[in-house]
Design a protein around this motif. Structure first.
Motif, PDB file in Angstrom:
ATOM      1  N   SER A  35       0.780  -1.146  -0.042  1.00  0.00           N
ATOM      2  CA  SER A  35       0.053   0.055  -0.025  1.00  0.00           C
ATOM      3  C   SER A  35       0.962   1.402   0.015  1.00  0.00           C
ATOM      4  O   SER A  35       2.152   1.291  -0.017  1.00  0.00           O
ATOM      5  CB  SER A  35      -0.840  -0.051   1.258  1.00  0.00           C
ATOM      6  N   GLN A  36      -0.029   2.432   0.077  1.00  0.00           N
ATOM      7  CA  GLN A  36       1.079   3.564  -0.020  1.00  0.00           C
ATOM      8  C   GLN A  36       0.338   4.826   0.285  1.00  0.00           C
ATOM      9  O   GLN A  36      -0.721   4.850   0.197  1.00  0.00           O
ATOM     10  CB  GLN A  36       1.656   3.782  -1.598  1.00  0.00           C
ATOM     11  N   SER A  37       1.074   5.847   0.452  1.00  0.00           N
ATOM     12  CA  SER A  37       0.108   6.988   1.094  1.00  0.00           C
ATOM     13  C   SER A  37       1.378   8.035   0.305  1.00  0.00           C
ATOM     14  O   SER A  37       2.481   8.039   0.554  1.00  0.00           O
ATOM     15  CB  SER A  37       0.297   7.275   2.484  1.00  0.00           C
ATOM     16  N   TYR A  38       0.529   9.160  -0.597  1.00  0.00           N
ATOM     17  CA  TYR A  38       0.930  10.049  -1.260  1.00  0.00           C
ATOM     18  C   TYR A  38       0.102  11.206  -1.381  1.00  0.00           C
ATOM     19  O   TYR A  38      -0.889  10.966  -1.135  1.00  0.00           O
ATOM     20  CB  TYR A  38       1.363   9.279  -2.579  1.00  0.00           C
ATOM     21  N   GLY A  39       0.625  12.219  -1.864  1.00  0.00           N
ATOM     22  CA  GLY A  39       0.102  13.479  -2.146  1.00  0.00           C
ATOM     23  C   GLY A  39      -0.629  13.526  -3.412  1.00  0.00           C
ATOM     24  O   GLY A  39      -0.338  12.746  -4.257  1.00  0.00           O
ATOM     25  N   SER A  40      -1.305  14.593  -3.715  1.00  0.00           N
ATOM     26  CA  SER A  40      -2.136  14.555  -5.003  1.00  0.00           C
ATOM     27  C   SER A  40      -1.310  14.879  -6.057  1.00  0.00           C
ATOM     28  O   SER A  40      -1.591  14.529  -7.227  1.00  0.00           O
ATOM     29  CB  SER A  40      -3.176  15.470  -5.176  1.00  0.00           C
ATOM     30  N   ARG A  48       5.214   7.476   1.128  1.00  0.00           N
ATOM     31  CA  ARG A  48       5.444   6.212   2.010  1.00  0.00           C
ATOM     32  C   ARG A  48       4.751   5.068   1.337  1.00  0.00           C
ATOM     33  O   ARG A  48       3.777   5.001   0.679  1.00  0.00           O
ATOM     34  CB  ARG A  48       4.854   6.350   3.416  1.00  0.00           C
TER      35      ARG A  48
ATOM     36  N   THR B 126      -6.317  11.418  -2.023  1.00  0.00           N
ATOM     37  CA  THR B 126      -5.603  10.528  -2.145  1.00  0.00           C
ATOM     38  C   THR B 126      -5.545   9.794  -0.594  1.00  0.00           C
ATOM     39  O   THR B 126      -5.244   8.822  -0.551  1.00  0.00           O
ATOM     40  CB  THR B 126      -3.960  10.665  -2.453  1.00  0.00           C
ATOM     41  N   ARG B 127      -6.648  10.316   0.102  1.00  0.00           N
ATOM     42  CA  ARG B 127      -6.673   9.769   1.564  1.00  0.00           C
ATOM     43  C   ARG B 127      -7.940   8.760   1.545  1.00  0.00           C
ATOM     44  O   ARG B 127      -9.002   9.271   1.078  1.00  0.00           O
ATOM     45  CB  ARG B 127      -6.672  10.817   2.812  1.00  0.00           C
ATOM     46  N   LEU B 186      -4.881  -0.694  -2.496  1.00  0.00           N
ATOM     47  CA  LEU B 186      -4.080  -1.798  -1.751  1.00  0.00           C
ATOM     48  C   LEU B 186      -3.892  -2.775  -2.917  1.00  0.00           C
ATOM     49  O   LEU B 186      -4.453  -3.340  -3.787  1.00  0.00           O
ATOM     50  CB  LEU B 186      -4.796  -2.654  -0.810  1.00  0.00           C
TER      51      LEU B 186
END
Lengths: 174, 384
Positions: A35-40, A48, B126-127, B186
């Motif tokens: 999985s990942q977390s990123y900005g627009s 991450r 993105t959240r 995911l």
């Protein structure tokens, strides 16, 4: 089960590294979640990426306490340190920043960006150098699986350099 | 029989893909032949996969000018006999609401995917979030009922999409797939089976093409345009033949009853959930979607500490298994609902606990809810 977390700035290729690792894990027969977390924005924000490798299905597919933390930009340290296990191995790009935080158990500097510039005349392969270093410490996947995934992932003209970067990272003495 | 056993287009085996991709592959497997959409994070990968797959499979994809038109397009396509779908996220989901109501009123089978992101408005693209649970239920106006499914893994994104199409076809209604960004983005191992069951709508049969005749819960046949039927399709109140009856009390009452009963009277075919460690559970968790995965981890961690915790995980979020809420509330000393909003599911559960208080574990900052925070509530709850 191993939890691996990659952090950096958008554009450095941390999500790609994580995805390569996860797919290499699949080739080994593991259950993998990535999985990942990123900005627009496509570049410049904190990014991450997470990989969980396990013998069986994992209920919660995100990293809770990273066993390995690969960090390529200083802002990633502050933002994500709380998700790093006290027993973790922290691999950081010491040609970009010095690690002042006392995180994890073992902290290893890998001059990935400098090595990439020296070898390939551009910082482009720093993420694969870090991936190579990570591979040595993860123990769950080997160069054969990662090379197989690289062959499927990167353009053929860039394959040789990617493999060289992987070997650079995994062959470092530290 | 309208049920058909069909080989999936993918070879049986293990795959590694994103939730969004799995949803698109599920649509292809289910026989979706028309997709209309407008790109939006974090649902764009559904469309991207559809574009690639539909070209190979020679099916129809249209990128529309916006989400309102996309929803209109899939309703129209459905009346030509197509299994149709659109996919979006929060802001786009809001735009779908008007034509979603039209699809409900005209009894048009179609599938609408909402990959939930942080809102309101454009929020954080993105959240992740679970803030659209109530919008899925009540986002379109007027008294109505809806079916909404909540896959909790990439594998389920595949199979629940197949189920969404089957339910849409069987009950002639739009079906919503309520995913979260956390599942849509995911990547995870997916086991694809050799064959799946497909439900194809009944096109020809006795009776008029719309509900309102006895028995009121029966799903009428749905002839397609161009097959010789004189079809009137309207969002206004209509009789079973489609004639507008905009002043007639009885027609409105029968139509509404039909739209409700065809779903509510057949809940046993629609409502699915899973239970984990509930037999002797004193602390009962009820959750859905991605949050339920954190909840399951918390339940297992709690069991290791000797706490008798268990989990009910909703696969169908609308309609809800309210009878089971009641029996669990009677069994439980503590009821906890973890979710990634400020208590939308908790409120629903609370209505069926006979007054027993439901504790919420909530997170709405765009990050996923963690097993740790749920475990803290479980430990706190049992010491009360």
């Amino acid at each position: 089960m191993k939890e691996i977390m990659f952090a950096g700035i958008g554009g450095q290729g941390v999500i790609l590294s994580a995805s390569i690792l996860a797919r290499a894990g699949i080739l080994k027969g593991y259950y993998a979640a990535q999985s990942q977390s990123y900005g627009s924005e496509s570049r410049g924000t904190a990014t991450r990426a997470e990989v969980v490798l396990s013998e069986e299905f994992v209920d919660f597919p995100h990293v809770e306490h990273a066993d390995i933390f690969v960090v390529m930009a200083e802002m990633g340290v502050k933002l994500f340190a709380s998700k790093v296990s006290q027993e973790a191995i922290v691999l950081y790009d010491n040609s970009v920043f010095e690690l002042s935080e006392n995180i994890g158990k073992e902290r290893i500097g890998i001059p990935a960006t400098r090595l990439a510039v020296d070898t390939f005349k551009k910082p482009l392969y720093a993420n694969i150098i870090m991936l190579g270093a990570m591979m040595r410490h993860c123990g769950m996947v080997g160069p054969e699986e990662i090379k197989t995934v690289l062959k499927e992932t990167v353009p053929s003209k860039a394959l040789a350099d990617n493999i060289k970067a992987l070997e650079l990272g995994s062959g470092l003495e530290y | 029989m309208p049920i058909e056993k069909k080989k999936t287009h993918l070879k049986a085996g293990k795959y590694f893909m994103q939730g969004d991709e799995a949803c698109a592959e599920g649509a292809v497997a289910a026989g979706c032949t028309f997709f209309a959409g407008y790109p939006i994070t974090p649902a764009s990968e559904i469309m991207e996969t559809i574009v690639r797959r539909f070209e190979e499979e020679k099916r129809v994809f249209v990128q529309m000018e916006d989400e309102i038109a996309s929803m209109g397009a899939i309703v129209g396509a459905s009346w030509t006999g197509a299994k149709s779908m659109t996919a979006t996220s929060g802001p786009g989901f809001s735009l779908k609401m008007e034509n979603l109501g039209y699809a409900i009123m005209t009894e048009t089978p179609c599938v609408v995917v909402d990959v939930q992101r942080v809102g309101p408005s454009t929020g954080q693209a993105t959240r992740t979030a679970q803030g659209d649970l109530m919008q899925a239920r009540w986002g379109t106006h007027g008294e109505h009922t809806i079916i909404a499914l909540s896959p909790w893994s990439v594998e389920e994104a595949f199979y629940e999409t197949v189920r969404a199409f089957n339910l849409a076809e069987e009950f002639r209604t739009p079906v919503i797939i309520l995913m979260e960004e956390a599942t849509g983005h995911l990547r995870e191992t997916v086991a694809v089976r050799e064959a799946i069951e497909i439900f194809n709508r009944v096109e020809e049969g006795n009776g008029a093409p719309f509900g309102g005749e006895e028995p009121l819960d029966a799903v009428p046949p749905m002839p397609r345009f161009g097959t010789g039927h004189r079809l009137l399709v309207t969002g206004s109140t209509h009789d079973p033949h489609g004639y507008r009856k905009t002043q007639d009390r009885v027609t409105q009452e029968r139509l509404l009853s039909h739209l409700q009963q065809k779903i509510e009277y057949h809940k046993e075919r629609i409502v699915q959930w899973e239970e984990y460690e509930l037999d002797d559970a004193e602390t009962v968790l009820i959750s859905f979607g991605f949050a339920a995965r954190a909840a399951l981890k918390a339940v297992k961690d709690a069991r290791k500490k000797g706490i008798k915790a268990g989990l009910m995980r909703l696969k169908t979020v609308w309609p809800m298994p309210t009878e089971r809420f009641e029996t669990l509330a009677a069994q439980a000393k503590t009821l906890i609902v973890p979710e990634m909003n400020f208590g939308q599911l908790r409120g629903e559960v609370q209505r069926f606990t006979g007054g027993k208080k439901v504790i919420g574990v909530n997170r709405a900052d765009g990050e996923v809810i963690t097993p740790e925070s749920i475990l803290r509530a479980v430990e706190g709850g049992t010491s009360l």
